[in-house]
Design a protein around this motif. Structure first.
Motif, PDB file in Angstrom:
ATOM      1  N   PHE A  30     -11.153 -20.517   2.075  1.00  0.00           N
ATOM      2  CA  PHE A  30     -12.443 -19.833   1.962  1.00  0.00           C
ATOM      3  C   PHE A  30     -12.283 -18.393   2.439  1.00  0.00           C
ATOM      4  O   PHE A  30     -11.626 -18.151   3.458  1.00  0.00           O
ATOM      5  CB  PHE A  30     -13.493 -20.534   2.834  1.00  0.00           C
ATOM      6  CG  PHE A  30     -13.678 -21.981   2.495  1.00  0.00           C
ATOM      7  CD1 PHE A  30     -14.515 -22.368   1.462  1.00  0.00           C
ATOM      8  CD2 PHE A  30     -12.984 -22.961   3.199  1.00  0.00           C
ATOM      9  CE1 PHE A  30     -14.666 -23.710   1.137  1.00  0.00           C
ATOM     10  CE2 PHE A  30     -13.130 -24.302   2.884  1.00  0.00           C
ATOM     11  CZ  PHE A  30     -13.975 -24.685   1.847  1.00  0.00           C
ATOM     12  N   CYS A  31     -12.867 -17.457   1.698  1.00  0.00           N
ATOM     13  CA  CYS A  31     -12.870 -16.057   2.119  1.00  0.00           C
ATOM     14  C   CYS A  31     -14.235 -15.456   1.824  1.00  0.00           C
ATOM     15  O   CYS A  31     -14.908 -15.863   0.866  1.00  0.00           O
ATOM     16  CB  CYS A  31     -11.792 -15.258   1.381  1.00  0.00           C
ATOM     17  SG  CYS A  31     -10.140 -15.601   2.006  1.00  0.00           S
ATOM     18  N   GLY A  32     -14.605 -14.459   2.643  1.00  0.00           N
ATOM     19  CA  GLY A  32     -15.876 -13.775   2.425  1.00  0.00           C
ATOM     20  C   GLY A  32     -15.832 -12.925   1.162  1.00  0.00           C
ATOM     21  O   GLY A  32     -16.780 -12.900   0.368  1.00  0.00           O
ATOM     22  N   ARG A  34     -12.783 -11.143  -1.904  1.00  0.00           N
ATOM     23  CA  ARG A  34     -11.439 -11.316  -2.450  1.00  0.00           C
ATOM     24  C   ARG A  34     -10.693  -9.981  -2.373  1.00  0.00           C
ATOM     25  O   ARG A  34     -11.140  -8.982  -2.971  1.00  0.00           O
ATOM     26  CB  ARG A  34     -11.547 -11.760  -3.905  1.00  0.00           C
ATOM     27  CG  ARG A  34     -10.228 -12.064  -4.553  1.00  0.00           C
ATOM     28  CD  ARG A  34      -9.845 -13.508  -4.336  1.00  0.00           C
ATOM     29  NE  ARG A  34      -8.491 -13.782  -4.742  1.00  0.00           N
ATOM     30  CZ  ARG A  34      -7.923 -14.971  -4.627  1.00  0.00           C
ATOM     31  NH1 ARG A  34      -8.578 -15.987  -4.127  1.00  0.00           N
ATOM     32  NH2 ARG A  34      -6.683 -15.162  -4.994  1.00  0.00           N
ATOM     33  N   CYS A  35      -9.572  -9.926  -1.672  1.00  0.00           N
ATOM     34  CA  CYS A  35      -8.785  -8.697  -1.587  1.00  0.00           C
ATOM     35  C   CYS A  35      -8.075  -8.461  -2.930  1.00  0.00           C
ATOM     36  O   CYS A  35      -7.686  -9.417  -3.611  1.00  0.00           O
ATOM     37  CB  CYS A  35      -7.769  -8.802  -0.459  1.00  0.00           C
ATOM     38  SG  CYS A  35      -8.536  -9.130   1.143  1.00  0.00           S
ATOM     39  N   THR A  36      -7.889  -7.196  -3.274  1.00  0.00           N
ATOM     40  CA  THR A  36      -7.415  -6.875  -4.628  1.00  0.00           C
ATOM     41  C   THR A  36      -5.956  -7.265  -4.874  1.00  0.00           C
ATOM     42  O   THR A  36      -5.518  -7.327  -6.021  1.00  0.00           O
ATOM     43  CB  THR A  36      -7.568  -5.372  -4.912  1.00  0.00           C
ATOM     44  OG1 THR A  36      -6.911  -4.646  -3.868  1.00  0.00           O
ATOM     45  CG2 THR A  36      -9.016  -4.969  -4.988  1.00  0.00           C
ATOM     46  N   TYR A  37      -5.187  -7.511  -3.811  1.00  0.00           N
ATOM     47  CA  TYR A  37      -3.764  -7.835  -3.971  1.00  0.00           C
ATOM     48  C   TYR A  37      -3.503  -9.323  -3.816  1.00  0.00           C
ATOM     49  O   TYR A  37      -2.362  -9.779  -3.920  1.00  0.00           O
ATOM     50  CB  TYR A  37      -2.930  -7.071  -2.926  1.00  0.00           C
ATOM     51  CG  TYR A  37      -3.359  -7.390  -1.510  1.00  0.00           C
ATOM     52  CD1 TYR A  37      -4.379  -6.668  -0.906  1.00  0.00           C
ATOM     53  CD2 TYR A  37      -2.771  -8.419  -0.797  1.00  0.00           C
ATOM     54  CE1 TYR A  37      -4.802  -6.974   0.375  1.00  0.00           C
ATOM     55  CE2 TYR A  37      -3.184  -8.725   0.484  1.00  0.00           C
ATOM     56  CZ  TYR A  37      -4.202  -7.995   1.065  1.00  0.00           C
ATOM     57  OH  TYR A  37      -4.628  -8.309   2.327  1.00  0.00           O
ATOM     58  N   CYS A  38      -4.544 -10.108  -3.551  1.00  0.00           N
ATOM     59  CA  CYS A  38      -4.351 -11.488  -3.077  1.00  0.00           C
ATOM     60  C   CYS A  38      -4.222 -12.485  -4.214  1.00  0.00           C
ATOM     61  O   CYS A  38      -5.051 -12.519  -5.127  1.00  0.00           O
ATOM     62  CB  CYS A  38      -5.528 -11.885  -2.186  1.00  0.00           C
ATOM     63  SG  CYS A  38      -5.387 -13.585  -1.587  1.00  0.00           S
ATOM     64  N   ASN A  41      -4.437 -19.309  -2.756  1.00  0.00           N
ATOM     65  CA  ASN A  41      -5.437 -20.273  -3.212  1.00  0.00           C
ATOM     66  C   ASN A  41      -6.633 -20.209  -2.280  1.00  0.00           C
ATOM     67  O   ASN A  41      -6.713 -20.922  -1.271  1.00  0.00           O
ATOM     68  CB  ASN A  41      -4.846 -21.689  -3.220  1.00  0.00           C
ATOM     69  CG  ASN A  41      -5.802 -22.688  -3.823  1.00  0.00           C
ATOM     70  OD1 ASN A  41      -6.400 -22.429  -4.872  1.00  0.00           O
ATOM     71  ND2 ASN A  41      -5.989 -23.819  -3.160  1.00  0.00           N
ATOM     72  N   THR A  42      -7.562 -19.294  -2.613  1.00  0.00           N
ATOM     73  CA  THR A  42      -8.737 -19.112  -1.773  1.00  0.00           C
ATOM     74  C   THR A  42      -9.922 -18.740  -2.645  1.00  0.00           C
ATOM     75  O   THR A  42      -9.742 -18.219  -3.749  1.00  0.00           O
ATOM     76  CB  THR A  42      -8.456 -18.047  -0.689  1.00  0.00           C
ATOM     77  OG1 THR A  42      -9.547 -18.003   0.205  1.00  0.00           O
ATOM     78  CG2 THR A  42      -8.212 -16.675  -1.291  1.00  0.00           C
ATOM     79  N   TYR A  43     -11.130 -19.038  -2.173  1.00  0.00           N
ATOM     80  CA  TYR A  43     -12.330 -18.921  -3.004  1.00  0.00           C
ATOM     81  C   TYR A  43     -13.435 -18.222  -2.219  1.00  0.00           C
ATOM     82  O   TYR A  43     -13.576 -18.446  -1.014  1.00  0.00           O
ATOM     83  CB  TYR A  43     -12.801 -20.320  -3.435  1.00  0.00           C
ATOM     84  CG  TYR A  43     -11.712 -21.088  -4.167  1.00  0.00           C
ATOM     85  CD1 TYR A  43     -11.582 -21.004  -5.546  1.00  0.00           C
ATOM     86  CD2 TYR A  43     -10.772 -21.851  -3.456  1.00  0.00           C
ATOM     87  CE1 TYR A  43     -10.570 -21.687  -6.216  1.00  0.00           C
ATOM     88  CE2 TYR A  43      -9.749 -22.525  -4.114  1.00  0.00           C
ATOM     89  CZ  TYR A  43      -9.654 -22.449  -5.492  1.00  0.00           C
ATOM     90  OH  TYR A  43      -8.638 -23.106  -6.142  1.00  0.00           O
ATOM     91  N   GLY A  78      -4.020 -21.562   8.344  1.00  0.00           N
ATOM     92  CA  GLY A  78      -3.830 -20.391   7.492  1.00  0.00           C
ATOM     93  C   GLY A  78      -4.784 -20.421   6.318  1.00  0.00           C
ATOM     94  O   GLY A  78      -5.500 -21.389   6.082  1.00  0.00           O
ATOM     95  N   GLY A  79      -4.776 -19.326   5.566  1.00  0.00           N
ATOM     96  CA  GLY A  79      -5.748 -19.311   4.471  1.00  0.00           C
ATOM     97  C   GLY A  79      -5.434 -18.276   3.424  1.00  0.00           C
ATOM     98  O   GLY A  79      -4.289 -17.876   3.271  1.00  0.00           O
ATOM     99  N   GLY A  80      -6.544 -17.843   2.851  1.00  0.00           N
ATOM    100  CA  GLY A  80      -7.918 -18.015   3.241  1.00  0.00           C
ATOM    101  C   GLY A  80      -8.243 -17.339   4.587  1.00  0.00           C
ATOM    102  O   GLY A  80      -7.473 -16.581   5.132  1.00  0.00           O
ATOM    103  N   THR A  81      -9.405 -17.667   5.049  1.00  0.00           N
ATOM    104  CA  THR A  81      -9.880 -17.118   6.323  1.00  0.00           C
ATOM    105  C   THR A  81     -10.283 -18.279   7.230  1.00  0.00           C
ATOM    106  O   THR A  81     -11.460 -18.691   7.245  1.00  0.00           O
ATOM    107  CB  THR A  81     -11.073 -16.173   6.070  1.00  0.00           C
ATOM    108  OG1 THR A  81     -10.682 -15.167   5.129  1.00  0.00           O
ATOM    109  CG2 THR A  81     -11.502 -15.480   7.362  1.00  0.00           C
ATOM    110  N   PRO A  82      -9.334 -18.822   7.988  1.00  0.00           N
ATOM    111  CA  PRO A  82      -9.658 -19.963   8.849  1.00  0.00           C
ATOM    112  C   PRO A  82     -10.745 -19.660   9.875  1.00  0.00           C
ATOM    113  O   PRO A  82     -11.450 -20.574  10.309  1.00  0.00           O
ATOM    114  CB  PRO A  82      -8.320 -20.275   9.542  1.00  0.00           C
ATOM    115  CG  PRO A  82      -7.289 -19.717   8.632  1.00  0.00           C
ATOM    116  CD  PRO A  82      -7.902 -18.509   7.994  1.00  0.00           C
TER     117      PRO A  82
HETATM  118  S1  SF4 Z   1      -6.629 -14.879   1.868  1.00  0.00           S
HETATM  119 FE1  SF4 Z   1      -6.444 -12.991   3.043  1.00  0.00          FE
HETATM  120  S2  SF4 Z   1      -5.676 -11.509   1.540  1.00  0.00           S
HETATM  121 FE2  SF4 Z   1      -6.527 -13.237   0.365  1.00  0.00          FE
HETATM  122  S3  SF4 Z   1      -8.682 -12.705  -0.079  1.00  0.00           S
HETATM  123 FE3  SF4 Z   1      -8.656 -13.891   1.832  1.00  0.00          FE
HETATM  124  S4  SF4 Z   1      -8.554 -12.332   3.469  1.00  0.00           S
HETATM  125 FE4  SF4 Z   1      -7.946 -11.322   1.556  1.00  0.00          FE
END
Ligand code: SF4
Length: 403
Positions: A30-32, A34-38, A41-43, A78-82
């Motif tokens: 889970f992330c707030g 989305r970073c442009t380089y990422c 597997n996060t949503y 790890g994540g994502g944003t734990p």
């Molecule tokens: S996992 Fe890290 S790098 Fe990827 S969108 Fe989330 S905060 Fe950004």
């Protein structure tokens, strides 16, 4: 390979790594924003699924732990944003880990943190739960670079987060930086490194930007909208950062990682020593019992599969495992070299290799090792082989030569 039936593997491995303590990676997808380089597997906009996800994760942990003999010596959220998980959700997960596995009393327990979402109170609560290491995503000390990466924090958030973590009693902090970003100059990069070092972290990761398939940054670089530093400048950034880190008491121990002595990341050392680790959560990877595996990536499918398991499966499978591959002895030896040579100070030792695989390193890889030594990419001291300084930046060329 798809996991069709849960056959019990009886692979005869020369590798004796099955007796080592295990590491456990817990993926929080889970992330707030989305970073442009990422490409992880996060949503985003999926926080409403966190309670069901945590329940499924705990169920997966319960059944996996019931099949494990070895203790855990590292856990890594790890994540994502734990840090989007609440302290009570982290408490629930850690309580399940301690009930299902033997967690060693001195286990390293790391939480990845985005500097936007955490307060001193949050740090105090997770520290009381046993989290003893934080990995903070700093990435840059330039607001323009943070905007370019679509990071959801500003420059000031990083020192504020570090101060709050220290006030809560954390003594093992790691910061992440990215270099070779679009438009980045050497001076801008050095300012980011100096800003990170001024915070006196125990550990610093510095990664060159990787252009992963399908990310906005990769697309914009590909279309010529974003200029990247050339290879020579990227190499200079790396060399100068290495010197600055050493001047500040952080010594390089892996291609992209620097630490105070004794503060190397034990969890990541498990990967680089090619020792077994378990991965739980959506899109996690694991390697144990001679099998490399990955779990299903979409959150709803993960919740359905992991949450629906009601009986143990042969180790290291869980109902969330989607793909797996047995690792034969030859592959295990190659992977041992790929990961071990990343440890630039430690390198790969022939006697360790023999003890683990029952065959001499030079009997297996003598010809490519001699060629790489003659090319100035490997150096030999006694029975230990290491990358040369020049090879740190072109390690893929070294690894390609070993096939
Ligand atoms: S996992 Fe890290 S790098 Fe990827 S969108 Fe989330 S905060 Fe950004």
């Amino acid at each position: 390979m798809r996991l069709g039936s849960y056959a019990i593997y009886t692979i005869r491995m020369l590798d004796n790594s099955h007796t080592a303590p295990l590491s456990l990676y817990l993926h929080v997808p889970f992330c707030g924003t989305r970073c442009t380089y990422c490409a992880f597997n996060t949503y985003t906009n999926a926080e409403s699924q966190i309670p069901a996800y945590v329940a499924a994760l705990c169920n997966e942990l319960y059944w996996l732990g019931s099949a494990v003999q070895q203790p855990l010596h590292t856990l890594f959220f790890g994540g994502g944003t734990p840090s989007l998980l609440s302290p009570s959700q982290i408490a629930n997960i850690l309580a399940t880990c301690r009930a299902a596995f033997e967690v060693l009393p001195d286990a390293e327990i790391t939480l990845e943190v985005n500097p936007i979402s955490v307060t001193g109170d949050y740090f105090e609560q997770v520290r009381a739960l046993g989290v003893n290491r934080l990995s903070i995503g700093m990435q840059s000390a330039h607001s323009g670079e943070l905007r370019l990466m679509a990071r959801d924090h500003d420059v000031e958030a990083v020192p504020r987060t570090v101060r709050a973590a220290r006030a809560a009693g954390f003594e093992n902090l790691s910061l992440d930086l990215i270099f070779a970003l679009p438009y980045q100059t050497l001076a801008m990069w050095l300012e980011s490194v100096q800003a990170a070092l001024a915070l006196q972290p125990q550990h610093l990761s510095m990664y060159a930007l990787e252009l992963e398939n399908g990310t906005p940054m990769t697309r914009d670089v590909g279309r010529g909208r974003l200029p990247l530093p050339d290879d020579d400048l990227a190499a200079e950034m790396y060399e100068v950062a290495d010197r600055l880190a050493a001047q500040n008491g952080l010594f390089q121990y892996e291609i992209s990682n620097w630490a105070q002595h004794g503060k190397e990341c034990r969890h990541n050392l498990q990967y680089w020593h090619n020792l077994p680790y378990l991965g739980v959560g959506a899109g996690a990877h694991g390697y144990a019992n001679g099998i490399r595996y990955s779990t299903v990536r979409p959150i709803p499918q993960y919740i359905a599969r992991a949450g629906g398991q009601s009986a143990p499966l042969p180790f290291p499978f869980t109902a969330a495992v989607e793909a797996h591959e047995p690792i034969d002895a030859q592959t295990a030896m190659l992977e041992h070299l790929f990961t071990g040579l990343r440890l630039v100070r430690q390198g790969v030792c022939d006697s360790d290799f023999q003890a683990r695989f029952g065959v001499s390193l030079l009997a297996q890889f003598g010809r490519p090792f001699a060629m790489l030594r003659d090319q100035g990419l490997l150096r030999q001291e006694g029975d230990t082989w290491r990358l040369t300084d020049a090879a740190r930046l072109i390690s893929n060329r070294v690894f390609a030569a070993l096939f």
